[in-house]
Design an enzyme around this catalytic site. Sequence first.
Site, PDB file in Angstrom:
ATOM      1  N   CYS A   2     -16.185 -70.186  30.615  1.00 48.01           N
ATOM      2  CA  CYS A   2     -17.044 -70.620  29.510  1.00 48.01           C
ATOM      3  C   CYS A   2     -16.308 -70.713  28.175  1.00 48.01           C
ATOM      4  O   CYS A   2     -15.451 -69.882  27.872  1.00 48.01           O
ATOM      5  CB  CYS A   2     -18.187 -69.649  29.335  1.00 48.01           C
ATOM      6  SG  CYS A   2     -19.122 -69.351  30.818  1.00 48.01           S
ATOM      7  N   ARG A  27     -10.872 -75.105  29.897  1.00 50.86           N
ATOM      8  CA  ARG A  27     -11.194 -73.787  30.440  1.00 50.86           C
ATOM      9  C   ARG A  27     -12.001 -73.885  31.727  1.00 50.86           C
ATOM     10  O   ARG A  27     -12.108 -72.915  32.468  1.00 50.86           O
ATOM     11  CB  ARG A  27     -11.972 -72.964  29.403  1.00 50.86           C
ATOM     12  CG  ARG A  27     -11.152 -72.639  28.170  1.00 50.86           C
ATOM     13  CD  ARG A  27     -12.003 -72.004  27.106  1.00 50.86           C
ATOM     14  NE  ARG A  27     -12.452 -70.672  27.446  1.00 50.86           N
ATOM     15  CZ  ARG A  27     -11.735 -69.563  27.278  1.00 50.86           C
ATOM     16  NH1 ARG A  27     -10.529 -69.650  26.760  1.00 50.86           N
ATOM     17  NH2 ARG A  27     -12.227 -68.393  27.598  1.00 50.86           N
ATOM     18  N   TRP A  75     -19.422 -72.140  32.727  1.00 52.32           N
ATOM     19  CA  TRP A  75     -18.855 -72.109  34.074  1.00 52.32           C
ATOM     20  C   TRP A  75     -19.763 -71.157  34.849  1.00 52.32           C
ATOM     21  O   TRP A  75     -19.762 -69.948  34.600  1.00 52.32           O
ATOM     22  CB  TRP A  75     -17.425 -71.591  34.011  1.00 52.32           C
ATOM     23  CG  TRP A  75     -16.664 -71.719  35.298  1.00 52.32           C
ATOM     24  CD1 TRP A  75     -15.988 -72.815  35.749  1.00 52.32           C
ATOM     25  CD2 TRP A  75     -16.482 -70.706  36.298  1.00 52.32           C
ATOM     26  NE1 TRP A  75     -15.404 -72.551  36.959  1.00 52.32           N
ATOM     27  CE2 TRP A  75     -15.697 -71.265  37.322  1.00 52.32           C
ATOM     28  CE3 TRP A  75     -16.925 -69.389  36.439  1.00 52.32           C
ATOM     29  CZ2 TRP A  75     -15.333 -70.550  38.458  1.00 52.32           C
ATOM     30  CZ3 TRP A  75     -16.562 -68.685  37.576  1.00 52.32           C
ATOM     31  CH2 TRP A  75     -15.770 -69.271  38.568  1.00 52.32           C
ATOM     32  N   ASN A 101     -19.767 -65.748  27.096  1.00 53.93           N
ATOM     33  CA  ASN A 101     -18.700 -65.873  28.085  1.00 53.93           C
ATOM     34  C   ASN A 101     -18.513 -64.488  28.692  1.00 53.93           C
ATOM     35  O   ASN A 101     -18.297 -63.526  27.953  1.00 53.93           O
ATOM     36  CB  ASN A 101     -17.414 -66.351  27.390  1.00 53.93           C
ATOM     37  CG  ASN A 101     -16.201 -66.310  28.305  1.00 53.93           C
ATOM     38  OD1 ASN A 101     -16.334 -66.221  29.526  1.00 53.93           O
ATOM     39  ND2 ASN A 101     -15.020 -66.369  27.717  1.00 53.93           N
ATOM     40  N   GLY A 102     -18.607 -64.377  30.003  1.00 51.72           N
ATOM     41  CA  GLY A 102     -18.454 -63.071  30.652  1.00 51.72           C
ATOM     42  C   GLY A 102     -19.567 -62.853  31.661  1.00 51.72           C
ATOM     43  O   GLY A 102     -20.264 -63.787  32.058  1.00 51.72           O
ATOM     44  N   GLU A 481       3.454 -71.551  45.903  1.00 48.45           N
ATOM     45  CA  GLU A 481       3.123 -72.233  44.656  1.00 48.45           C
ATOM     46  C   GLU A 481       2.892 -73.734  44.889  1.00 48.45           C
ATOM     47  O   GLU A 481       1.947 -74.317  44.353  1.00 48.45           O
ATOM     48  CB  GLU A 481       4.234 -71.990  43.626  1.00 48.45           C
ATOM     49  CG  GLU A 481       4.032 -72.655  42.284  1.00 48.45           C
ATOM     50  CD  GLU A 481       2.742 -72.264  41.560  1.00 48.45           C
ATOM     51  OE1 GLU A 481       2.043 -71.349  42.014  1.00 48.45           O
ATOM     52  OE2 GLU A 481       2.430 -72.913  40.543  1.00 48.45           O
ATOM     53  N   LYS A 485      -0.618 -75.545  44.043  1.00 52.78           N
ATOM     54  CA  LYS A 485      -0.632 -76.656  43.086  1.00 52.78           C
ATOM     55  C   LYS A 485      -1.344 -77.845  43.699  1.00 52.78           C
ATOM     56  O   LYS A 485      -2.202 -78.458  43.088  1.00 52.78           O
ATOM     57  CB  LYS A 485       0.812 -77.007  42.747  1.00 52.78           C
ATOM     58  CG  LYS A 485       1.213 -77.400  41.392  1.00 52.78           C
ATOM     59  CD  LYS A 485       1.179 -76.451  40.257  1.00 52.78           C
ATOM     60  CE  LYS A 485       0.034 -75.553  40.115  1.00 52.78           C
ATOM     61  NZ  LYS A 485       0.248 -74.317  39.425  1.00 52.78           N
ATOM     62  N   GLU A 488      -5.264 -77.130  44.422  1.00 50.30           N
ATOM     63  CA  GLU A 488      -6.178 -76.944  43.298  1.00 50.30           C
ATOM     64  C   GLU A 488      -6.484 -78.252  42.571  1.00 50.30           C
ATOM     65  O   GLU A 488      -7.569 -78.410  42.045  1.00 50.30           O
ATOM     66  CB  GLU A 488      -5.708 -75.848  42.334  1.00 50.30           C
ATOM     67  CG  GLU A 488      -4.494 -76.133  41.520  1.00 50.30           C
ATOM     68  CD  GLU A 488      -4.125 -74.975  40.584  1.00 50.30           C
ATOM     69  OE1 GLU A 488      -4.995 -74.236  40.136  1.00 50.30           O
ATOM     70  OE2 GLU A 488      -2.917 -74.832  40.315  1.00 50.30           O
ATOM     71  N   HIS A 504       4.113 -67.990  65.375  1.00 47.25           N
ATOM     72  CA  HIS A 504       3.215 -66.885  65.739  1.00 47.25           C
ATOM     73  C   HIS A 504       1.749 -67.288  65.563  1.00 47.25           C
ATOM     74  O   HIS A 504       0.871 -66.430  65.534  1.00 47.25           O
ATOM     75  CB  HIS A 504       3.553 -65.651  64.901  1.00 47.25           C
ATOM     76  CG  HIS A 504       4.942 -65.160  65.158  1.00 47.25           C
ATOM     77  ND1 HIS A 504       5.314 -64.537  66.324  1.00 47.25           N
ATOM     78  CD2 HIS A 504       6.074 -65.260  64.421  1.00 47.25           C
ATOM     79  CE1 HIS A 504       6.613 -64.261  66.294  1.00 47.25           C
ATOM     80  NE2 HIS A 504       7.091 -64.697  65.138  1.00 47.25           N
ATOM     81  N   LYS A 603      -9.516 -72.268  33.406  1.00 41.86           N
ATOM     82  CA  LYS A 603      -8.150 -71.947  32.971  1.00 41.86           C
ATOM     83  C   LYS A 603      -7.973 -70.444  32.804  1.00 41.86           C
ATOM     84  O   LYS A 603      -7.011 -69.871  33.292  1.00 41.86           O
ATOM     85  CB  LYS A 603      -7.854 -72.675  31.652  1.00 41.86           C
ATOM     86  CG  LYS A 603      -6.460 -72.426  31.100  1.00 41.86           C
ATOM     87  CD  LYS A 603      -5.399 -73.047  31.986  1.00 41.86           C
ATOM     88  CE  LYS A 603      -3.980 -72.833  31.465  1.00 41.86           C
ATOM     89  NZ  LYS A 603      -2.980 -73.119  32.499  1.00 41.86           N
TER      90      LYS A 603
HETATM   91  O1  M6R Z   1      -3.769 -66.708  32.812  1.00 40.00           O
HETATM   92  P1  M6R Z   1      -3.201 -66.132  34.078  1.00 40.00           P
HETATM   93  O2  M6R Z   1      -1.756 -66.448  34.232  1.00 40.00           O
HETATM   94  O3  M6R Z   1      -3.470 -64.675  34.215  1.00 40.00           O
HETATM   95  O4  M6R Z   1      -3.968 -66.881  35.234  1.00 40.00           O
HETATM   96  C1  M6R Z   1      -3.745 -66.541  36.570  1.00 40.00           C
HETATM   97  C2  M6R Z   1      -4.305 -67.585  37.505  1.00 40.00           C
HETATM   98  O5  M6R Z   1      -5.682 -67.734  37.292  1.00 40.00           O
HETATM   99  C3  M6R Z   1      -3.617 -68.952  37.341  1.00 40.00           C
HETATM  100  O6  M6R Z   1      -2.246 -68.871  37.554  1.00 40.00           O
HETATM  101  C4  M6R Z   1      -4.217 -69.960  38.330  1.00 40.00           C
HETATM  102  O7  M6R Z   1      -3.892 -69.621  39.631  1.00 40.00           O
HETATM  103  C5  M6R Z   1      -3.764 -71.385  37.993  1.00 40.00           C
HETATM  104  N1  M6R Z   1      -4.867 -72.280  38.134  1.00 40.00           N
HETATM  105  C6  M6R Z   1      -2.712 -71.897  38.886  1.00 40.00           C
HETATM  106  O8  M6R Z   1      -2.326 -73.203  38.567  1.00 40.00           O
END
Ligand code: M6R
Length: 608
Positions: A2, A27, A75, A101-102, A481, A485, A488, A504, A603
Amino acid sequence: MCGIVGYIGNDQATPILLNGLEKLEYRGYDSAGVAVYDGKHIQVEKSEGRLKVLADLLDNGKKLPGTIGIGHTRWATHGKPSDINSHPQVSNLGKFAVVHNGIIENYLALKEFLLKNGKTFVSETDTEVVAQLLEYYYQGDVLDAVIKVIGKVEGSYAFGILCEDVPDQIFAVRKKSPLIIGLGKNENFIASDIPAILNKTREIYRLENNEIAVIKNDQVTIYDLDKEVVKKTPCHIDWDISAAEKGGYEHFMFKEIMEQPKAICDTIHPRIQNGRIVLDDVTLTKEEIEQFKKIVIVACGSAYHVGVVAKYVIEKMTRIPVDIDVASEFRYRNPIIDDKVLVIVISQSGETADTLAALQEAKRLGARVLSIVNVVGSAIANESDDVLYTWAGPEISVATTKAYSTQLTVIYLIAIYMADLLGKLSQEEYQMYLKDLNRLPEQIEEILKHKEQLQYLASKYFNAKDIFFIGRNIDYAMSLEGSLKLKEISYIHSEAYAAGELKHGTISLIEDGTLVVALATQDILFEKMMSNVEEVVARGAVVLGLTTEDHKEMEQSATHTFYIPRTNDLMLASLAVIPLQLFAYYVASMKGCDIDKPRNLAKSVTVE
Ligand code: M6R
C-alpha cells in the site's frame, strides 16, 4: 505494498495526491482512493483497479475541490480488491477518514467490540476498524483519540488520518510500516516513500515507531505517546530527480538493468582507498571476526538469493561457516544464535517486515547484526549494529536488478575484508580480487552490448509453459535468481534446480522441447555441468547454455549459448545475472506483461 500520500497547503489537493500515488505505483496495488475536505465535508472517491480508473473518475482531480486530503493505493490483505474495500475507510458518522499500510492483527476482536457498541461495517478491511475506533474514542481531541487507538491495535501500521472537525490538519502515525513527512513552504506532505514527494520537496522527517505527527500547512508537530513534543531534525534528500523517473526508457526495470555498471561503481569505489578495503564505519576487527563461530544470513526473495551466493563466497574465502535462511522461516524456528554469531541482514527497501522481525530476533538472542541496505535511514538500517549501504539509488521496478547486483558487490567486499584480516589471502590474491571487483562494471557494460541476442532468444521462447534453470554451487544460486526474475514478471512457471539433483526427481518433467537454462560458469564444475546438460538434451530439452567465453564446448550440446567474460569464479555471479535479467525482461515484454508492476506483487513487503 500500500502507498500513502497526504497533502495540506493552498493548492488543489486531489491532483497532487494522484500524482504522488502514481509515483508509488511501483509498490504494488489493486485499487486506489482519495479523501479530500471540500470546505464542508470529507469527500471520498475510490475504485478498484489501476490509478487511471480513479484519475478518469475525478477528471484528473479537477472534480474534487479542497486543499487538504489523503490518498492511497491498496494491496489487498483483508478482503478482496473492490471499491468498498479500497481506502480511505470512513467511520460511521463520516467524521474520520483513514488510509493504512500494514495489518491490524487483532482487528476481529476490535470489530466485535465495536459491533457490540453500535458501530456497523461496510467493508471487510482491518482498516475500517481503525476509522471506527477513532470515532468511538474521539472526545474533541484527535491526538488523544489517536493515542488511545494505537494503544489498542496490534500489528503494523502507517496511518494517514483526516478528521472533519479539524479540517486544517492531517494526522499521521506509524509502527513497523514506513511513513515520511515532506516539508514544504506553506504546504506539507505525508508519503510512504520519497518518490511521491520528490518533485515538491527534498526536506523530510522520518517518523519513528509511534511518533504522531500533527500536520498543518505551515507547521508540523511531532508527539510521543505521552503527548510530549519530539524534536526532530529534517533530513535532506539529495537524489537526482531523474533517478526516480523513467528517463526515456519504456520500463524502470530496463533502466535499472542498464544502470548497474554505475550502481556497482558507486558502491565499490568509496570503499577502496589506497588499494585497501575500508568498510565505512564498520569496525570489524581481527579479534572480533575470530570470535564469530558462524555467520547467519537472513533475507527474503532476491536478497535471499544474494545470501545463497554469499554462503559460497564467504565460506570459500574466510572458512567461517555460513548459514542462510529466509527471514520468515528464521524468525519462527528458534534459531541457534548468540553473541558469537554475526548475522548479516540483506534488504533493498530496509522495510521488509519478515527481515526486520528476523533482525530483531537475532538481536534479542545477542547476535551482532550487520545489514546491507539500499534505503538510507530505513528501519532495518536504523536497528542494525552496523550498516553497509548499497549505493544503487532508488529502485522502482518491483523486480530487483541493480539492488541485487550492488548487494553482491558488498558481499565480495565483506568477504575479502574478513579473509584478509584472518590471514586467509596472500597479498597477490587480495590485489587480484580488488582488481577483478573494479573490472566488474566494464564487464557488465560488455554484456549489456549483447542484449539483442537475449532479445532474440526471448522471441523464440516467450510462449514457453515451463522453463527450468540449472546450475551447481554459485551457478545454482544464480539459477534461483534467474528463475525468480522470469516468473515474477512473465508469469511463466519456472523452477531452479541444483543440476546434480535433477535426476533425483525433476528430470521426469523434461520432455521434447522443454527449455532448460543451464548455467556453467564455474570452471571446476564445467565438466559435471556438461553431463547434466547431456542428460536433459537426451530427454528432448532445448538448452540455453550460459558460460564463460573460454568454454566454447558448450555449443556442442546446447541449442544456444550465451557467453560472459571471464573473472574469478566467485565473482562470476555478478556477470551471470545480467543475461538472466535481460532474458526475463524481454520475455515479459514480448508477452505484454506489466513489467514494472507485476500482478499480486509489491515492492516493499511491509506485512508478514
Ligand atoms: O526490500 P527487500 O530487499 O527486503 O525485498 C526482498 C524481496 O521482497 C525482493 O527481493 C523480491 O523478491 C523482489 N521482487 C525480487 O525481484
